[in-house]
Write an enzyme that holds these catalytic residues in place. Structure first.
Site, PDB file in Angstrom:
ATOM      1  N   HIS A  57       0.799  -1.227   0.000  1.00 49.38           N
ATOM      2  CA  HIS A  57       0.000   0.000   0.000  1.00 49.38           C
ATOM      3  C   HIS A  57       0.837   1.285   0.000  1.00 49.38           C
ATOM      4  O   HIS A  57       0.262   2.371   0.013  1.00 49.38           O
ATOM      5  CB  HIS A  57      -0.898   0.013   1.238  1.00 49.38           C
ATOM      6  N   HIS A  72       1.743   7.002  -0.700  1.00 51.38           N
ATOM      7  CA  HIS A  72       0.900   6.133   0.116  1.00 51.38           C
ATOM      8  C   HIS A  72      -0.404   5.924  -0.632  1.00 51.38           C
ATOM      9  O   HIS A  72      -1.146   6.877  -0.870  1.00 51.38           O
ATOM     10  CB  HIS A  72       0.642   6.792   1.476  1.00 51.38           C
TER      11      HIS A  72
END
Length: 148
Positions: A57, A72
């Site tokens: 992620h 992110h």
């Protein structure tokens, strides 16, 4: 001058729109954010350098001068434990800006009631080192901001 590229296609909106106070207040670092298009795509390396961290992620890349950039993919997406993300590279690998690093679908993140917004920040620096942060529509690989 280091040009930091958008890892994803979408709409550049600025960190203040990230629904996480740590990113929104610039505590992670200065930068901007992209509200990604709701379709499957590959998140790209924002700069040329070495992948210093690669999670499903999120990823951080450092250039040869030690300047690090974090991308992110969504907020609280660590909770997904990698579900819906496919790593396309390896931590420690040297890559060029624009290299695909993670395949994901922001629509899947949103369907799990998480924000798919993508903060892109300069690590371990003061807020005045970045300039020319763009807003509006961006393609993956477009310049998001410059790092002096």
């Amino acid at each position: 001058m280091l040009k930091v590229l958008s890892p994803v296609p979408g709409r550049a909106v600025g960190l203040s729109e990230v629904p996480d106070p740590v990113f929104a207040q610039g505590m992670v670092g200065p930068g901007t954010a992209v509200q990604p298009t709701n379709e499957p795509h590959e998140a790209l390396a924002p700069i040329t350098g070495t992948i210093v961290k690669l999670h499903p992620h999120a990823f951080a890349v450092a250039d040869d001068e030690g300047r690090g950039v974090l991308a992110h993919l969504g907020i609280d997406t660590v909770k997904l434990e990698g579900q819906g993300f496919e790593k396309l590279a390896t931590e420690g690998e040297r890559i060029e800006a624009g290299t695909p690093l993670v395949r994901w679908n922001p629509a899947d993140v949103a369907a799990r009631e998480l924000s798919p917004i993508v903060p892109v920040v300069a690590l371990d620096v003061a807020s005045d080192v970045i300039s020319r942060a763009v807003t509006g529509e961006v393609a993956a690989g477009d310049v998001l901001f410059q790092w002096a």
